[in-house]
Design a protein around this motif. Structure first.
Motif, mmCIF file in Angstrom:
data_model
loop_
_atom_site.group_PDB
_atom_site.id
_atom_site.type_symbol
_atom_site.label_atom_id
_atom_site.label_comp_id
_atom_site.label_asym_id
_atom_site.label_seq_id
_atom_site.Cartn_x
_atom_site.Cartn_y
_atom_site.Cartn_z
ATOM 1 N N ILE A 98 9.997 -4.141 6.556
ATOM 2 C CA ILE A 98 8.987 -4.499 5.458
ATOM 3 C C ILE A 98 7.976 -5.589 5.979
ATOM 4 N N GLU B 35 5.799 -7.922 8.562
ATOM 5 C CA GLU B 35 4.660 -7.695 9.644
ATOM 6 C C GLU B 35 4.110 -6.615 9.425
ATOM 7 N N GLY B 36 4.458 -5.808 8.040
ATOM 8 C CA GLY B 36 3.764 -4.733 7.572
ATOM 9 C C GLY B 36 4.544 -3.627 7.253
HETATM 10 C C1 LIG Z 1 12.356 -12.434 4.490
HETATM 11 C C2 LIG Z 1 10.803 -12.077 4.566
HETATM 12 C C3 LIG Z 1 10.407 -13.111 5.274
HETATM 13 C C4 LIG Z 1 8.750 -13.106 5.209
HETATM 14 N N1 LIG Z 1 8.211 -14.091 6.136
HETATM 15 C C5 LIG Z 1 6.707 -14.404 5.741
HETATM 16 C C6 LIG Z 1 6.240 -15.381 6.691
HETATM 17 O O1 LIG Z 1 6.667 -16.022 7.421
HETATM 18 N N2 LIG Z 1 4.798 -15.154 6.438
HETATM 19 C C7 LIG Z 1 4.172 -14.273 5.794
HETATM 20 O O2 LIG Z 1 2.997 -14.204 5.931
HETATM 21 N N3 LIG Z 1 4.708 -13.038 5.119
HETATM 22 C C8 LIG Z 1 6.072 -13.035 5.224
HETATM 23 N N4 LIG Z 1 6.858 -12.443 4.584
HETATM 24 C C9 LIG Z 1 6.213 -11.298 3.749
HETATM 25 C C10 LIG Z 1 5.840 -9.926 4.238
HETATM 26 O O3 LIG Z 1 4.945 -10.078 5.453
HETATM 27 C C11 LIG Z 1 5.270 -9.032 3.210
HETATM 28 O O4 LIG Z 1 6.253 -9.113 2.024
HETATM 29 C C12 LIG Z 1 4.914 -7.390 3.592
HETATM 30 O O5 LIG Z 1 3.930 -7.772 4.272
HETATM 31 C C13 LIG Z 1 4.713 -6.657 2.385
HETATM 32 O O6 LIG Z 1 3.586 -7.386 1.542
HETATM 33 P P1 LIG Z 1 4.217 -7.442 -0.098
HETATM 34 O O7 LIG Z 1 5.342 -8.098 -0.290
HETATM 35 O O8 LIG Z 1 2.873 -8.311 -0.703
HETATM 36 O O9 LIG Z 1 4.047 -5.921 -0.490
HETATM 37 P P2 LIG Z 1 2.850 -5.283 -0.944
HETATM 38 O O10 LIG Z 1 1.961 -5.400 0.048
HETATM 39 O O11 LIG Z 1 2.360 -5.213 -2.160
HETATM 40 O O12 LIG Z 1 3.668 -3.613 -0.721
HETATM 41 C C14 LIG Z 1 3.886 -2.994 -1.811
HETATM 42 C C15 LIG Z 1 4.193 -1.372 -1.557
HETATM 43 O O13 LIG Z 1 2.936 -1.027 -1.316
HETATM 44 C C16 LIG Z 1 2.946 -0.185 -0.156
HETATM 45 N N5 LIG Z 1 1.587 -0.376 0.340
HETATM 46 C C17 LIG Z 1 0.891 -1.376 0.735
HETATM 47 N N6 LIG Z 1 -0.344 -1.221 1.283
HETATM 48 C C18 LIG Z 1 -0.426 0.404 1.303
HETATM 49 C C19 LIG Z 1 -1.372 1.176 1.916
HETATM 50 N N7 LIG Z 1 -2.502 1.029 2.322
HETATM 51 N N8 LIG Z 1 -1.050 2.594 1.755
HETATM 52 C C20 LIG Z 1 0.160 2.986 1.233
HETATM 53 N N9 LIG Z 1 1.147 2.028 0.493
HETATM 54 C C21 LIG Z 1 0.800 0.672 0.570
HETATM 55 C C22 LIG Z 1 3.875 -0.864 0.857
HETATM 56 O O14 LIG Z 1 4.154 0.135 1.751
HETATM 57 C C23 LIG Z 1 4.964 -1.158 -0.292
HETATM 58 O O15 LIG Z 1 5.714 0.059 -0.244
HETATM 59 C C24 LIG Z 1 8.168 -12.302 4.293
HETATM 60 C C25 LIG Z 1 8.936 -11.130 3.740
HETATM 61 C C26 LIG Z 1 10.298 -11.479 3.756
HETATM 62 C C27 LIG Z 1 10.890 -10.327 3.021
#
Ligand SMILES: Cc1cc2nc3c(=O)[nH]c(=O)nc-3n(C[C@H](O)[C@H](O)[C@H](O)COP(=O)(O)OP(=O)(O)OC[C@H]3O[C@@H](n4cnc5c(N)ncnc54)[C@H](O)[C@@H]3O)c2cc1C
Length: 671
Positions: free
Chosen positions: A518, A520-521
């Motif tokens: 999840i 880092e992308g």
């Molecule tokens: C334990 C933990 C620690 C973290 N630490 C950090 C941190 O230190 N710094 C930081 O910046 N972030 C951090 N994150 C955040 C993490 O990087 C994001 O959760 C992740 O990048 C996904 O973003 P989102 O949660 O907004 O989900 P979304 O971007 O809303 O994604 C939701 C769904 O949409 C899908 N999706 C998104 N874009 C597309 C596309 N173009 N095509 C098809 N499907 C798509 C995804 O695959 C997913 O299934 C952390 C997350 C966790 C769980």
């Protein structure tokens, strides 16, 4: 015949399972006494994690004892009870938020509490140079990234998520390292500030070393940061004067505060106990920009009421306009203080050019994605090490699991998958090193000289294409692999075994590892990134697949087409299918087929490198792993049959899973 009376068990009598003993995952021949060394051909013979030893052998020049001895030492430190106690402490005593002071004001000083175990693990990470060894530039004759990631591999499951802030620290060091010679321009003092931060990010001294956070994700989305609502603007001269009057001049180590004011909200911050962060924010010029921000600033630096007694005290500091709203309640990574942050009037420095933030922060992402792939391998490796140890002591139907054919064929298959993923990840690591160092000095004298291209542009293009594939595929494969490792231990595998140093707690590793697909992308985002590369006209003269990727793969396959005749045909078939899938397809179609493209690229490259290793460094187990892996990737599985009957195969299963035959098993226990 008189029957023996039945004796009932009790909590203190009856059967007790002997404790499995984990072997150090890496044992360097160079670290053994002469008499023992002579008994073995290579460190792969003495190491519990054979593929790791082979990887070192593949990418390092001969006699790189400083590297192998360091890995040997970390492999032992990772299993040392006096260190494991910190890991169980960090796992059991989660970070706590104390948002208010005793008298109910906002706690700007120390709202976040982490356990001493967590802090100690971070310190050990610094001392061992988990980040720093990659930046010790006096070492030019070996691939520093290989050294770093091998050490990380051995350390990170014990490090209990301290690897997360360390990966971001590494990324931040890479990013700041690119800007150390930038002119200050309209931000006087910036170079000095970045130089000091870089020195701390790359230090091995726990007293001065820093970790860095990376703040990208907001409520609008982590995958698509274009909706970022954090805003940065230049402070006016009057505002800067006011800040100075109020004592906000320098950060907690005396470096000047930046001329930008940042306000906004970050939805996920994992390295919340770090000393600095790199974040994205909008500016009025449009687009996103990257900013450097210290976590703390001194208060009252020039306050008029400083008394003699005050001067004797260490300078007071507070958070740099950051309020931790709450800690995330997560499935795993419990030791990691992941938080939501409100940023109000924080001070920072613009990194690079305004509006180029996404490009700037990709320097961090390239490193953290590599850490995600390699960290997944490390977790999987520990899971398999536990499975091996357990299989040697656990009896079913009167015999040890290590002699049970059904168990062996299953775990051998898992080991094959792990080997292939490990080789795939470390190919990425080796390529990252090749981008940072001189090929003639570092690669020419290794067994990988015909694997890693000399042309740096080709390496850069290959890594750009393959890194998202590694991040996506290996993260997911390791989750599946660790689930199997849990099952290998039966019910105990599902338990939070924090006794006995917590060494048998696969459940914890599994929970922690689940985040890798999840953060880092996500996998879909990685697939999208690969599509972006495939259609990027700037890469590989407009066609990276035909002009860089295919020639490289064919060149590697050609090396061993006689040794792996059948297997090379399988990979060539997949290559054709990939080309047909990609060529002529428009972007939308490529996106639709994104996961298929990931699967093909992984199958082709991991197979190419596994066969390469088995060919350049011949050995029966490596050969059989390569054959099995490549055949499992055949598009027509029915056409692929094992050349041996099952009784012969089970001997090989045992050798693949346990890493040795029955004959040399007794020698292993003495290492
Ligand atoms: C334990 C933990 C620690 C973290 N630490 C950090 C941190 O230190 N710094 C930081 O910046 N972030 C951090 N994150 C955040 C993490 O990087 C994001 O959760 C992740 O990048 C996904 O973003 P989102 O949660 O907004 O989900 P979304 O971007 O809303 O994604 C939701 C769904 O949409 C899908 N999706 C998104 N874009 C597309 C596309 N173009 N095509 C098809 N499907 C798509 C995804 O695959 C997913 O299934 C952390 C997350 C966790 C769980």
């Amino acid at each position: 015949m008189a029957q023996q009376p039945l004796v009932a068990s009790s909590s203190t009598t009856g059967f007790f399972q002997a404790l499995p003993v984990l072997q150090p995952q890496y044992t360097s021949l160079d670290s053994l006494p002469d008499a023992n060394r002579k008994l073995y051909k290579s460190s792969a013979d003495t190491s519990d994690d054979k593929v790791l030893a082979r990887i070192l052998d593949l990418y390092l020049p001969p006699n790189t004892t400083e590297v192998t001895q360091h890995a040997h030492h970390i492999a032992r430190r990772s299993l040392d009870p006096s260190i494991l106690v910190h890991a169980t402490d960090a796992e059991n005593n989660h970070p706590v938020l104390r948002p208010l002071t005793t008298f109910g004001e906002e706690n700007r000083n120390d709202p976040l509490w982490t356990t001493s175990g967590w802090q100690k693990l971070k310190e050990i990470g610094y001392e061992e140079g988990i980040v720093a060894v990659a930046y010790e530039k006096s070492h030019t004759m070996f691939n520093r990234r290989i050294r770093q990631f091998v050490n990380n591999h051995l350390w990170s499951p014990t490090g209990t998520m301290t690897g997360c802030p360390q990966s971001m620290t590494d990324g931040a060091a890479t990013l700041l390292g690119k800007h150390l010679t930038d002119a200050d321009g309209d931000q006087p003092g910036r170079r000095k500030v970045f130089t000091e931060a870089y020195r701390r990010l790359t230090s091995r001294d726990p007293k001065i070393a820093w970790t860095s956070g990376q703040w990208m994700t907001e409520r609008t989305g982590g995958s698509d940061v274009s909706g970022t609502e954090t805003v940065a603007r230049r402070l006016t001269p009057e505002e800067l004067e006011r800040e100075a009057r109020e004592g906000r001049i320098v950060d907690s180590v005396g470096s000047q505060l930046g001329p930008w004011k940042i306000d906004g909200f970050k939805w996920f911050s994992s390295a919340t106990d770090s000393e600095m962060s790199v974040l994205l924010a909008q500016t009025h010029k449009g687009g996103l920009s990257a900013f450097y921000m210290p976590m703390r600033r001194r208060v009252g630096s020039r306050a008029p009421s400083v008394t003699v007694i005050d001067e004797l005290l260490p300078p007071r500091s507070e958070l740099n306009g950051i309020r931790i709203q709450r800690l995330k309640n997560k499935l795993g990574t419990k030791s990691l203080p992941t938080a939501e942050l409100e940023i109000k009037e924080a001070r920072g420095w613009l990194i690079g050019t305004e509006g180029q933030g996404v490009k700037e922060i990709s320097a961090i992402l390239n490193i953290t994605r590599l850490f995600t792939a390699a960290g997944s391998i490390a977790n999987w490796s520990r899971g398999l090490a536990i499975s091996r140890a357990y299989s040697k002591v656990r009896k079913v139907r009167g015999g040890l699991l290590q002699d049970n054919p059904a168990h062996l064929t299953w775990m051998a298959e898992e080991t094959v998958k792990y080997w292939a993923s490990a080789h795939f990840a470390f190919l990425g690591v080796a390529m990252q090193g090749a981008l940072e160092q001189d090929w003639d000095q570092m690669t020419a004298n290794t067994k990988a000289a015909t694997l890693i291209p000399k042309d740096r542009m080709a390496v850069a293009a290959l890594l750009r294409l393959l890194l998202p594939v590694m991040k996506a595929q290996i993260s997911v494969a390791s989750v599946q692999g660790l689930r199997q490792c849990m099952e290998c231990l039966g019910g105990v595998g599902y338990c939070e075994n924090n006794e006995d140093g917590g060494l048998l707690n696969i459940a914890k590793i599994y929970r922690d590892n689940l985040v890798n697909p999840i953060w880092e992308g996500t996998v879909s985002v990685m697939a999208e990134d690969v599509v972006r590369v495939l259609i990027d006209k700037r890469l590989g003269n407009g066609n990276i697949l035909s002009n860089v990727f295919v020639p490289w793969v064919r060149n590697v396959l050609a090396r061993y087409s006689t040794a792996f005749d059948f297997e090379v045909k399988i990979i060539n078939q997949r290559l054709e299918v990939l080309l047909n899938l990609v060529q002529g397809a428009d972007k939308q179609q490529l996106l639709y087929n994104g996961r298929d493209i990931l699967n093909h690229l992984e199958a082709i490259v991991s197979s190419a490198v596994v066969m390469y290793d088995a060919w350049i460094n011949p050995e029966p187990i490596a050969h059989m792993v390569a054959v099995r892996w490549v055949r499992s990737k055949a598009l027509n599985l029915q056409a692929v049959q094992s050349p041996h009957d099952w009784k012969t195969t089970v001997q090989m299963d045992k050798a693949i899973f346990l890493g040795h035959s029955d004959a040399d098993a007794s020698g292993q226990s003495k290492l």
